[in-house]
Structures are given as C-alpha cells and as structure tokens.
Write an enzyme that holds these catalytic residues in place. Structure first.
Site, PDB file in Angstrom:
ATOM      1  N   LYS A 124       0.835  -1.204   0.000  1.00  0.00           N
ATOM      2  CA  LYS A 124       0.000   0.000   0.000  1.00  0.00           C
ATOM      3  C   LYS A 124       0.866   1.248   0.000  1.00  0.00           C
ATOM      4  O   LYS A 124       0.655   2.166  -0.806  1.00  0.00           O
ATOM      5  CB  LYS A 124      -0.906  -0.031   1.237  1.00  0.00           C
ATOM      6  CG  LYS A 124      -2.118   0.869   1.141  1.00  0.00           C
ATOM      7  CD  LYS A 124      -2.982   0.756   2.396  1.00  0.00           C
ATOM      8  CE  LYS A 124      -3.754  -0.547   2.442  1.00  0.00           C
ATOM      9  NZ  LYS A 124      -4.330  -0.820   3.771  1.00  0.00           N
ATOM     10  N   ARG A 179      -3.263   3.187   8.479  1.00  0.00           N
ATOM     11  CA  ARG A 179      -3.550   2.020   7.646  1.00  0.00           C
ATOM     12  C   ARG A 179      -2.385   1.039   7.698  1.00  0.00           C
ATOM     13  O   ARG A 179      -1.236   1.441   7.595  1.00  0.00           O
ATOM     14  CB  ARG A 179      -3.753   2.462   6.184  1.00  0.00           C
ATOM     15  CG  ARG A 179      -4.541   3.747   6.048  1.00  0.00           C
ATOM     16  CD  ARG A 179      -4.568   4.291   4.620  1.00  0.00           C
ATOM     17  NE  ARG A 179      -5.225   3.402   3.686  1.00  0.00           N
ATOM     18  CZ  ARG A 179      -5.299   3.638   2.375  1.00  0.00           C
ATOM     19  NH1 ARG A 179      -4.712   4.722   1.856  1.00  0.00           N
ATOM     20  NH2 ARG A 179      -5.923   2.791   1.583  1.00  0.00           N
ATOM     21  N   GLY A 185      -6.624 -10.035   7.971  1.00  0.00           N
ATOM     22  CA  GLY A 185      -6.102 -10.493   9.248  1.00  0.00           C
ATOM     23  C   GLY A 185      -5.304  -9.398   9.915  1.00  0.00           C
ATOM     24  O   GLY A 185      -5.095  -9.409  11.120  1.00  0.00           O
ATOM     25  N   MET A 242      -4.646  -5.343  11.051  1.00  0.00           N
ATOM     26  CA  MET A 242      -5.533  -4.363  11.679  1.00  0.00           C
ATOM     27  C   MET A 242      -6.321  -3.596  10.620  1.00  0.00           C
ATOM     28  O   MET A 242      -5.791  -3.221   9.589  1.00  0.00           O
ATOM     29  CB  MET A 242      -4.722  -3.368  12.498  1.00  0.00           C
ATOM     30  CG  MET A 242      -5.625  -2.515  13.374  1.00  0.00           C
ATOM     31  SD  MET A 242      -4.820  -1.006  13.947  1.00  0.00           S
ATOM     32  CE  MET A 242      -5.011   0.030  12.502  1.00  0.00           C
ATOM     33  N   ARG A 276      -3.393  -1.467  -6.555  1.00  0.00           N
ATOM     34  CA  ARG A 276      -2.551  -2.663  -6.514  1.00  0.00           C
ATOM     35  C   ARG A 276      -2.989  -3.565  -7.660  1.00  0.00           C
ATOM     36  O   ARG A 276      -4.096  -3.401  -8.183  1.00  0.00           O
ATOM     37  CB  ARG A 276      -2.704  -3.393  -5.178  1.00  0.00           C
ATOM     38  CG  ARG A 276      -4.120  -3.882  -4.946  1.00  0.00           C
ATOM     39  CD  ARG A 276      -4.275  -4.551  -3.602  1.00  0.00           C
ATOM     40  NE  ARG A 276      -5.692  -4.724  -3.323  1.00  0.00           N
ATOM     41  CZ  ARG A 276      -6.206  -4.841  -2.113  1.00  0.00           C
ATOM     42  NH1 ARG A 276      -5.443  -4.777  -1.053  1.00  0.00           N
ATOM     43  NH2 ARG A 276      -7.495  -5.021  -1.954  1.00  0.00           N
ATOM     44  N   HIS A 324     -15.998  -8.752   1.318  1.00  0.00           N
ATOM     45  CA  HIS A 324     -14.914  -9.607   1.828  1.00  0.00           C
ATOM     46  C   HIS A 324     -15.031 -11.022   1.259  1.00  0.00           C
ATOM     47  O   HIS A 324     -14.069 -11.585   0.740  1.00  0.00           O
ATOM     48  CB  HIS A 324     -14.998  -9.635   3.357  1.00  0.00           C
ATOM     49  CG  HIS A 324     -13.948 -10.506   3.991  1.00  0.00           C
ATOM     50  ND1 HIS A 324     -14.194 -11.815   4.342  1.00  0.00           N
ATOM     51  CD2 HIS A 324     -12.654 -10.267   4.289  1.00  0.00           C
ATOM     52  CE1 HIS A 324     -13.083 -12.328   4.852  1.00  0.00           C
ATOM     53  NE2 HIS A 324     -12.135 -11.411   4.843  1.00  0.00           N
ATOM     54  N   ARG A 329       5.726 -49.296 -15.404  1.00  0.00           N
ATOM     55  CA  ARG A 329       6.469 -49.817 -14.256  1.00  0.00           C
ATOM     56  C   ARG A 329       6.022 -51.245 -13.977  1.00  0.00           C
ATOM     57  O   ARG A 329       4.831 -51.506 -13.816  1.00  0.00           O
ATOM     58  CB  ARG A 329       6.217 -48.947 -13.030  1.00  0.00           C
ATOM     59  CG  ARG A 329       6.950 -49.470 -11.794  1.00  0.00           C
ATOM     60  CD  ARG A 329       6.758 -48.568 -10.604  1.00  0.00           C
ATOM     61  NE  ARG A 329       5.407 -48.676 -10.061  1.00  0.00           N
ATOM     62  CZ  ARG A 329       4.959 -47.934  -9.059  1.00  0.00           C
ATOM     63  NH1 ARG A 329       5.734 -46.992  -8.531  1.00  0.00           N
ATOM     64  NH2 ARG A 329       3.740 -48.087  -8.611  1.00  0.00           N
ATOM     65  N   SER A 358      13.825 -42.504 -14.070  1.00  0.00           N
ATOM     66  CA  SER A 358      12.661 -41.715 -13.717  1.00  0.00           C
ATOM     67  C   SER A 358      12.729 -41.539 -12.203  1.00  0.00           C
ATOM     68  O   SER A 358      12.769 -42.521 -11.463  1.00  0.00           O
ATOM     69  CB  SER A 358      11.382 -42.447 -14.119  1.00  0.00           C
ATOM     70  OG  SER A 358      10.274 -41.714 -13.660  1.00  0.00           O
ATOM     71  N   GLY A 389      11.499 -41.298  -8.841  1.00  0.00           N
ATOM     72  CA  GLY A 389      10.275 -41.589  -8.093  1.00  0.00           C
ATOM     73  C   GLY A 389      10.372 -40.820  -6.787  1.00  0.00           C
ATOM     74  O   GLY A 389      10.773 -41.356  -5.753  1.00  0.00           O
ATOM     75  N   THR A 390      10.034 -39.546  -6.844  1.00  0.00           N
ATOM     76  CA  THR A 390      10.349 -38.675  -5.703  1.00  0.00           C
ATOM     77  C   THR A 390       9.415 -38.885  -4.511  1.00  0.00           C
ATOM     78  O   THR A 390       9.704 -38.375  -3.436  1.00  0.00           O
ATOM     79  CB  THR A 390      10.352 -37.194  -6.123  1.00  0.00           C
ATOM     80  OG1 THR A 390       9.150 -36.929  -6.842  1.00  0.00           O
ATOM     81  CG2 THR A 390      11.559 -36.898  -6.989  1.00  0.00           C
ATOM     82  N   CYS A 445       8.498 -38.670 -11.829  1.00  0.00           N
ATOM     83  CA  CYS A 445       7.140 -39.207 -11.890  1.00  0.00           C
ATOM     84  C   CYS A 445       6.443 -39.192 -10.534  1.00  0.00           C
ATOM     85  O   CYS A 445       5.351 -39.719 -10.393  1.00  0.00           O
ATOM     86  CB  CYS A 445       7.141 -40.615 -12.470  1.00  0.00           C
ATOM     87  SG  CYS A 445       8.036 -41.780 -11.440  1.00  0.00           S
ATOM     88  N   TYR A 472      11.806 -34.424 -18.791  1.00  0.00           N
ATOM     89  CA  TYR A 472      10.356 -34.286 -18.696  1.00  0.00           C
ATOM     90  C   TYR A 472       9.890 -34.376 -17.247  1.00  0.00           C
ATOM     91  O   TYR A 472      10.619 -34.848 -16.362  1.00  0.00           O
ATOM     92  CB  TYR A 472       9.645 -35.353 -19.539  1.00  0.00           C
ATOM     93  CG  TYR A 472       9.795 -36.769 -19.017  1.00  0.00           C
ATOM     94  CD1 TYR A 472       8.915 -37.275 -18.055  1.00  0.00           C
ATOM     95  CD2 TYR A 472      10.804 -37.603 -19.483  1.00  0.00           C
ATOM     96  CE1 TYR A 472       9.060 -38.569 -17.562  1.00  0.00           C
ATOM     97  CE2 TYR A 472      10.953 -38.896 -19.008  1.00  0.00           C
ATOM     98  CZ  TYR A 472      10.079 -39.371 -18.039  1.00  0.00           C
ATOM     99  OH  TYR A 472      10.217 -40.632 -17.554  1.00  0.00           O
TER     100      TYR A 472
HETATM  101  P1  ADP Z   1      -7.697  -2.250   3.479  1.00  0.00           P
HETATM  102  O1  ADP Z   1      -6.287  -2.677   3.441  1.00  0.00           O
HETATM  103  O2  ADP Z   1      -8.547  -3.089   4.361  1.00  0.00           O
HETATM  104  O3  ADP Z   1      -8.265  -2.025   2.129  1.00  0.00           O
HETATM  105  P2  ADP Z   1      -7.326   0.584   3.695  1.00  0.00           P
HETATM  106  O4  ADP Z   1      -6.172   1.075   4.474  1.00  0.00           O
HETATM  107  O5  ADP Z   1      -7.193   0.605   2.237  1.00  0.00           O
HETATM  108  O6  ADP Z   1      -7.701  -0.843   4.222  1.00  0.00           O
HETATM  109  O7  ADP Z   1      -8.546   1.458   4.146  1.00  0.00           O
HETATM  110  C1  ADP Z   1      -9.849   1.088   3.874  1.00  0.00           C
HETATM  111  C2  ADP Z   1     -10.621   2.247   3.337  1.00  0.00           C
HETATM  112  O8  ADP Z   1     -10.548   3.355   4.205  1.00  0.00           O
HETATM  113  C3  ADP Z   1     -10.095   2.795   2.024  1.00  0.00           C
HETATM  114  O9  ADP Z   1     -10.594   2.091   0.942  1.00  0.00           O
HETATM  115  C4  ADP Z   1     -10.650   4.180   2.017  1.00  0.00           C
HETATM  116  O10 ADP Z   1     -11.945   4.166   1.530  1.00  0.00           O
HETATM  117  C5  ADP Z   1     -10.636   4.538   3.477  1.00  0.00           C
HETATM  118  N1  ADP Z   1      -9.485   5.411   3.750  1.00  0.00           N
HETATM  119  C6  ADP Z   1      -8.239   5.049   4.107  1.00  0.00           C
HETATM  120  N2  ADP Z   1      -7.461   6.126   4.237  1.00  0.00           N
HETATM  121  C7  ADP Z   1      -8.228   7.202   3.956  1.00  0.00           C
HETATM  122  C8  ADP Z   1      -7.998   8.611   3.903  1.00  0.00           C
HETATM  123  N3  ADP Z   1      -6.810   9.117   4.157  1.00  0.00           N
HETATM  124  N4  ADP Z   1      -9.024   9.395   3.569  1.00  0.00           N
HETATM  125  C9  ADP Z   1     -10.231   8.877   3.295  1.00  0.00           C
HETATM  126  N5  ADP Z   1     -10.519   7.575   3.328  1.00  0.00           N
HETATM  127  C10 ADP Z   1      -9.530   6.736   3.649  1.00  0.00           C
HETATM  128 MG    MG Z   2      -7.735  -0.788   0.868  1.00  0.00          MG
END
Ligand code: ADP
Ligand code: MG
Ligand code: MG
Length: 896
Positions: A35, A105, A114, A116, A361, A477, A639, A786, A788-789, A853, A873
């Site tokens: 990120k 973030r 998983g 924060m 990303r 999610h 074989r 061959s 045979g691992t 194999c 192969y």
């Molecule tokens: P995740 O990794 O779970 O996607 P993010 O860090 O991308 O978490 O944050 C989730 C959402 O929070 C982002 O998609 C965005 O909508 C909002 N967000 C994060 N930072 C900001 C910011 N600086 N201003 C406004 N919205 C934000």
């Molecule tokens: Mg995000």
C-alpha cells in the site's frame, strides 16, 4: 533527502509521499509494504494522493525486538512526517480551530486480511470536532466523523466489544424512526458520541483518549500488534508468508467522502476481475466513508451506466451521477493500467467534487479472468506473450480444469445471489467457519453459509468447497477472498435469512438445515437444493491460446501418470506428451483378474505361478493395447509390479472363505500364506524389483504382455508406441542387470515369434538414496531414469508419508521444512540426490533420458527445480498436465 532506493546511512523508518514528494516508489514493497509503495508511486506520477508517510516494515521487526516499544528516534521521524502532511494540507494535527485528521492504515508486502483494520478520522476529540464543524460549516459531518472515529478506534485499537457500539447506533436510529445511518442529524450524532464515550470508559476503564498524539501512537502500535494476531498468523500459514516480513504503517491525511451529495467513496477494478472483460468494474456510495461500500450497510451503486443497465438497477451510476469526476477517474484507470501494465484494484474518494486516489494494486482475479486479461493485454501490445505466460498462476488453472454445472441438468433453484467467484460446488451446509474446518478435515465437502464473512472466517472459507453469503456485493470480503482462493462464491443472496445459532437458513417457507446438501454456481449466482450434474471444461479459447504460448516457451516435456484408457485420453486432451508412469498393480486388482493374481501368490512353485500368470497374460495385454492405442506415437513408461504381494490377499476374516474357494486352496493354507507374507515395514519390504528377483516369471510375463500389445497396435495402426519398461526400487546395478535380462529375453522371444521387432527402452526408477549415489554405474545398464520422488522423499527423509501427518504440520510451522516435502520437493536434500544422480548418470551415458514421476511432477515449485537440473520431462496426473505445461514454461522463461 534520502529515498527508499537510496537510504540515508543512519537507520531510517519514515518515508513521505504526496504534495510533490515521494521518498519511495513501487519497487519498495518490501520496505514500505504494498500500500505504501503504491501510494508513493501514484503520487510520483502526479495522481491526486492525499499526503502522508509510511513507517517501514523494518520498524515492525524492531518493535518486537524491543519488547513492543518504539525507539525514541522514531518520535522525531514521525513528527517530521506529520510536519510534511501539515505543510501540504495547511492544517495542523490537534488544532482546535482547523484540525488535520489522518487515517492509520496497515500494509504488508502482500495484501493480507487479518491485519488491523484502518482507523479513519484520527485526530478528532471534544475540541477539534467543534473546529471541524466550524470550518466545514457542516456540524452533521463533523459529528458523524467523530462517532465513526470512536467506534473504529474502540474496535480495532482498544479491541472493545463492537456489538455494544452497533447496538447504540441501532437504538439511536430506532428511537428516531430512521432507516439509514445518513438520516441521523448533528444533534443525534452528538448524543451518540456521548453514549460511545460512556461505553469506552465502561469497557476500557479509562476515558476515550483526547490527546491526538496518544491516539496516533495507540493506532500505530495496534497495527504492529496485529502482525502477530491469530488471524494474521493463520493467513500467513495458509499462504506461505514468512513471519519476519512485518507490516508497514501508513499515516495519511483524511479526505472525506461523507461531506454530502457531491462526495462519495468507491472501489474499482480496471477490468472485470471475475470474467476478465475489458470494462471498468466497481461500486461507489454517495455521502459515505471508507469501507461503507464493502461492509454491506447500504447497497452500493454501479460505476458505469452499462453495468447498471445490465444489472437492471435503478440508482444512478457514477457515470450518470458525477459525470465529470467519473471521466477523471476513468482517465486515472487507463493511466494506472499503462503504468503498471496490469489490471489494477483501486480505492478512491470524492470530496466535494474532487477526486482522491487512496490505493492501487494489481487486482486479484479468477483464473478465467487471469487468462483473458493476460491474452488480451498481449493482444493490446501492453505486454509480450512471454509476459502473458508469466502472468497466470499455474495452480489457479485448477479452477478451469474441473467440471462445471451441466446446463441441461434439472436444478431446484432455491434463490439467486451475485456471481461473486466462478465455478460450481456442492456440499453440506455449515453455518460457521470452525464447523466448516472440522467437517472438511473429516473428509466432507462443505458449503460455508454466512450472513457476511469477515477475516475471522478465513480458515473456514479455505476448508469449504464454496461460500454463500446473504449480504455484501461483488467487492465484499467474501467475494474478494473467495476469488483469491479460487473458491466458488455466491454473495448477497438477499432473500436468504440465516439463523446461525439454530443452524438453519430460510428462503420464504423453504428451510435448509446444517448438513443438508446445497449446490452453488458462482458463475451465475444460482443456489440450488441438492447436488447437480456437471460437464467437462472448455479447453479452447483463451486457455488454448495461452497454452500454445506456454508450449513455445517451455523446454521440459510434460507427460502424465495414468493407467486407465480414460485417464490417458483426458491427459492427451490436456496436452500430455506421453506417459511417465503407468502403474501395473491397479490392473491386478480388477475383479476379472484378482483371483488369478491370488493363485499366483498362493502357488508353491514356479510351475504353479506360471499357470496363474498364463491366465493373466491376455488380460494384461489387453490393458496395454488400450493404453498404446490412446497414446499412439508417444512414449509410454510402464512400471513392472511394485507393491508387496500381501496387498493382494484378503485382510478381513469374512473374506477368507470366499477367496479360498475361488483360488482352490484351503482357508488354512490361505491364512498361512498371508501370515508368511506379513511384513513389519512393507514400505521397505519385499517389493519392487525384489519381487522380480525372487519371482522373475512375474516380470517376464508382464514384459511379454507389453511387447505383444505394442506389436499388435503397431500392426493395426501403423503407429508404433515406444514402450519404456521401468524396473522399480532398484538399489544396485546387479538388480537392474538381472531384471533387464528378463525383459530383453521376453522381447527377443516375442519379436522372434512375430517376425519383427520394435524400439523399446529399459530403465529404472531412482527412488532409493543408494541408487542415486550409484547412478553412474546404474546408468551403464539403464537407458532412462525416472525419479520416483515420493519414495525418494520417504527414504531420504526417513519419513513414512502415511504416518507423517502427525508431525509434519508442526515441522512446517516451525520452519524445519519450508513446505510439506511430499507436496513440494525438498530441494536441499532430495533435490541434491536428484541433481547428483542426474550428473553421474549423464556422465556415464550421454543422452540418458531423465524424468520425474512423483507427485512433485505437478507442483510448480518442484517443476522449476526440474528445469534447474535440466531433466527431460515431468510427469503429472492428468488434471495437472496443463498446470505442469504452464509451470514448465514459466520456469524456462525465468531461467533465461
Ligand atoms: P484495506 O487494506 O482493508 O483495504 P485501507 O487502508 O485501504 O484498508 O482502508 C480502507 C478504506 O478506508 C479505504 O478504501 C478508504 O476508503 C478509506 N481510507 C483510508 N485512508 C483514507 C484517507 N486518508 N481518507 C479517506 N478515506 C480513507
Ligand atoms: Mg484498501
Ligand atoms: Mg479492511
């Protein structure tokens, strides 16, 4: 100032971005996390990114080294980072008149559920909320932001019970007769803030932190703390992510999507991540913040007019509601695709008509989309064909190679949701992740049904064959994670009401209970009662195109492990170039011949054995004839008999009488023979070529069957197969020499009888360490090796694979082996033996044919190893043949 690529000599942990500054870029993922690196990159190419800074992943390790504390030097660096944001925004952190608010973030090298959750609106307190209300002239917005902040902070940083906060919000709405969060007024929200603060004090024992710097350090500590959370650990284990990578922390100026009707927040993909079509794809919500879009609180709106019309949805698309910003956004999509040369997954916010980019990303995609996007992008000239080949994860092809629902099969459709991740799955319904995991471990196919999923459900989603949710959109999610895992998923099946406690779900009057069978089709969104018939996959189109490009790139040949004509046919359709392992023992178990096999075993002398083998010969010849017909013109490695003989005798008391009668011996004789054949360690017992050494007539008859069948097929079709007769479990050259003589004599005899000959090879499996070590002299007799691992792994590691499950997981967790050595070859140990045997073998016999194999022949990492040691192969099970073709191509391209 130093940059990430060129750091200052003293340890540095804070890297800025935005406002014309980028200390890092997309190449700095290891240091800044995905990120952070991409925020810096977007800022550096001039896209509108709110200013911020990243605390590097290196700090995460140091934080734990120092007993979960921050070094003093970090405080000064963070102060500089804040000064950067303040300079760009013209606002000050904690300023009661015009406060700077930030988001905190997390962000590891790879995106990781998983970790924060993001905290938004940090920097609000009882004083700054008034300032925000005044400068924005919008008290409602200010108080809404404050209540969101307390709620998030309490949940993700203080880890208090979030149910109580949600309940307070529901009560506030109910008391006023509201339906939506957005109906709450400034005064309602002010009252809610007071309630929230009370809840914090009650649960936490301290008042909500009013010092903005305490708020910030609390959040930063929570991000690093979440790296070692159970959820994060489970995810890392499932995805082979090393624990020492660490996470970065991003602190970024807030932009507000909740400032009224000209503001919005959204998520998008530059192409359809499900089907791969070249169309912008995404959702947005007006007057909303952060994760409102994916949280399923309000139903998000479509980005494009076309998507809205196709879905038959009413609420305006972004293209219609905000045409100018939409056009700007679309231009950003194109810019990002060009720049990254890949499909992007994007998060954005519009604050009062101004677009801000918050994340980009490379987007997760289904195998189908990955194929289409790779082939399309090569066609568009954005990437080369070789790059296209490298873009598709071989393991993901699995999703495409398996059957889909038969369109003509009758189906009892219960309801329909969104087609969130393609493919079909049937299984027993379960309503929670733990049960999913438990029942799957017991060998059941399960469908995990949830109102919506959260990162706590990951282990259950992984265990399930398919996922069904009642709420959440295409970017929820459940949808995102399911696509990443290649699990079929239907999300947002709105008519579904789920009572997880009572373990029942309902659609109208119809009820489905835990354990009932359900089928979901993630390609159409249909949810069906019971199981539904399936059809074979389509292997032309983009799949065929990419495979053809892979075949151009690869050096390794790909064969298959198969012993039935049906499997051979499937493998040929998947592109197998021969058989690498045809086991003959399965053929012996068939009902029509097991009696003759048993008579052979029970015979007390060679004459008796030969009499039984006479009966087996025509059956065995028929097996080989069918296989040679399917594999016409291709090499077929057969074989000779391998397992210990007692496997063919009955084990259950109840069977003895029948078997004795069928084979013409007494029950006593049968039992005596069975106990004679009993072995303490059958894996290392009387098996492999040891059978041939003691009972050469068995191998002789098998060899005869092979040559007769080969000549029959050659006579009939004119296309001679190329039999490669393989002697198993050889440890010494002498064993091989004895067996080779038996085979050669059988060949000579058959060729003399038929009046013409045929090319064939005799070789051995290398599956014992001694054979690998003595490969030089063994190659004087063997025309091919061959590897045979499977057995070579067992015998090298001294681990029986049937007993390994008790400790192997713990071995992998503790890093003793990086991966399960039966799944992915132990390169350092077993691999060393393979390499050495290949070298010694080739030194003794130029052009010695080398293949693998074991199960490893279908594992991409092991295939890369086979390319490294330049085997000729690999051989994989039929459904893994395309995976092996692609993995072999990738290995060859990477070796260039
Ligand atoms: P995740 O990794 O779970 O996607 P993010 O860090 O991308 O978490 O944050 C989730 C959402 O929070 C982002 O998609 C965005 O909508 C909002 N967000 C994060 N930072 C900001 C910011 N600086 N201003 C406004 N919205 C934000
Ligand atoms: Mg995000
Ligand atoms: Mg999140």
């Amino acid at each position: 100032m130093a940059t990430a690529a060129n750091p200052a000599p003293e340890a540095r942990y804070v890297y800025r971005f935005g406002g014309g500054v980028s200390d890092g870029g997309k190449g700095d993922k290891n240091l800044l996390g995905g990120k952070g690196a991409n925020l810096a990159e977007m800022a550096s190419i001039g896209l509108p990114v709110p200013p911020g800074f990243t605390i590097s992943t290196a700090m995460c390790a140091r934080y734990y080294d120092e007993g979960e504390a921050f070094p003093e030097s970090l405080r000064a660096e963070v102060a500089d980072g804040l000064a950067h944001i303040e300079a760009v925004t013209g606002k000050r952190f904690g300023d009661a008149a015009d406060p700077l608010l930030v988001s905190v973030r997390s962000g590891a090298r790879v995106s990781m559920p998983g970790m924060m959750d993001t905290v938004l609106n940090l920097g609000l307190n009882d004083a700054t909320v008034e300032g925000l209300a005044a400068v924005s002239s919008d008290a409602r917005f200010a108080w809404d932001s404050y209540r969101r902040f307390i709620q998030m902070y309490a949940d993700v940083v203080l880890e208090l019970d979030h149910g109580a906060f949600e309940e307070a919000l529901e009560i506030a709405k109910e008391d006023n007769g509201y339906y939506l969060d957005t109906d709450l007024t400034a005064d309602d929200l002010k009252a809610l803030v007071a309630t929230y603060k009370g809840l914090v004090e009650e649960q936490w024992g301290k008042p909500f932190p009013q010092d903005v710097h305490d708020q910030l350090w609390g959040a930063v500590g929570a991000v690093f703390g979440s790296w070692q959370s159970e959820r994060a650990k489970v995810y890392r284990r499932l995805n082979d992510i090393p624990g020492d990578w660490g996470t970065a922390v991003n602190v970024q100026a807030m932009v507000f999507g909740n400032m009224g009707e000209t503001s919005a927040t959204g998520v998008a993909f530059t192409r359809d991540p499900s089907k791969g079509d070249r169309a912008y794809y995404g959702e947005f919500l007006i007057n909303a913040q952060g994760e409102d879009v994916v949280a399923g609180i309000r139903t998000p709106q479509y980005l494009t007019l076309k998507a809205r019309e196709e879905a038959g949805a009413k609420p305006a698309s972004m293209e219609e509601a905000m045409p100018a910003v939409y056009a700007e956004l679309a231009a950003v999509f194109d810019r990002l695709e060009d720049h990254y040369r890949d499909m992007q997954d994007i998060e954005f916010t519009v604050q009062q008509g101004k677009l801000w980019m918050l994340q980009t990303r490379s987007g997760k995609r289904t195998a189908k989309a990955a194929l289409k996007i790779a082939v399309d992008m090569a066609g568009e000239g954005l990437i080369t064909r070789d790059e296209a080949v490298l873009r598709v994860d071989p393991a993901a092809l699995d999703q495409l190679l398996h059957p889909t629902l038969d369109p003509d099969a009758t189906r009892d459709v219960l309801t329909k949701g969104l087609p969130a991740s393609p493919g079909a799955a049937s299984g027993k319904v379960v309503f929670d992740a733990d049960t999913a995991e438990k029942r799957a471990a017991a060998g059941e196919a399960v469908i995990l049904v949830r109102t919506e999923t959260s990162p706590e459900d990951i282990h259950g989603m992984h265990a399930a064959k398919g996922i069904l949710t009642a709420r959440g959109g295409m970017t929820s999610h459940a949808a995102v994670v399911a696509r990443g895992m290649g699990r079929p998923c239907v999300s947002g099946a709105g008519t579904l009401s789920i009572d997880a406690k009572a373990r029942v779900m309902r659609v109208g009057a119809r009820e489905v209970r835990e354990g009932d069978t359900l089928t979901i089709d993630g390609t159409t969104g249909e949810v069906m009662i019971g199981s539904v018939a399936t059809v074979q996959p389509e292997l032309s189109g983009d799949f065929g195109t990419l495979m053809a490009w892979a075949d151009v790139a690869r050096r390794l040949k790909v064969r298959t492990n198969a012993e039935t004509p049906a499997d051979c046919r499937t493998a040929r359709e998947f592109g197998a170039e021969g058989i690498g392992l045809c086991r003959t023992e399965h053929m012996f178990f068939e009902a029509s011949r097991i009696t003759a096999v048993r008579q052979m075993i029970l015979a007390t002398d060679e004459k008796g054995r030969r009499a039984a083998l006479e009966k087996l010969l025509p059956e065995q010849r028929k097996d080989f004839t069918e296989i040679f017909e399917v594999m016409a013109g291709l090499p077929v490695t057969i074989r000779l008999l391998d397992p210990p003989l007692h496997e063919f005798l009955p084990h259950e008391e109840a069977e003895f009488a029948d078997v004795a009668a069928a084979t013409g011996v007494s029950v006593d004789q049968l039992k005596r023979r069975a106990s004679e054949l009993h072995e303490f360690n059958p894996m290392l017992g009387h098996r492999g070529c040891r059978l041939g050494v003691t009972y050469p007539e068995i191998y002789e008859v098998q060899a005869r069957a092979i040559f007769e069948a080969a000549l029959d097929v050659a006579d009939k079709s004119g296309e001679a197969p190329i039999p490669e007769v393989m002697i198993p479990l050889v440890a010494t050259k002498r064993e091989l020499d004895l067996m080779k003589t038996v085979v050669d004599k059988a060949a000579e005899a058959v060729f003399a009888e038929r009046g013409h000959a045929l090319d064939y090879l005799v070789g051995t499996m290398i599956e014992l360490p001694r054979a690998a070590l003595r490969a030089g002299e063994i190659a004087e007799s063997a025309e091919f090796f061959s590897f045979g691992t499977n057995d070579l792994t067992q015998t090298t590691l001294g681990v029986s694979r049937d007993d390994a499950s008790r400790f192997l997981t713990s071995y992998v967790e503790q890093g003793i082996y990086a991966k399960d050595p039966f799944v992915s070859i132990d390169v350092d140990g077993v691999g060393e033996l393979v390499k050495l045997a290949a070298e010694r073998g080739r030194a003794a016999r130029a052009g010695l044919k080398l293949g693998i194999c074991g199960e490893h022949g279908g594992d991409p990492a092991s295939i890369a190893f086979c390319e490294d040691v330049r085997l000729d192969y690999v051989s994989a099970s039929p459904y893994r043949v395309p995976i092996a073709r692609l993995a072999a191509a990738q290995a060859a391209l990477k070796a260039r």
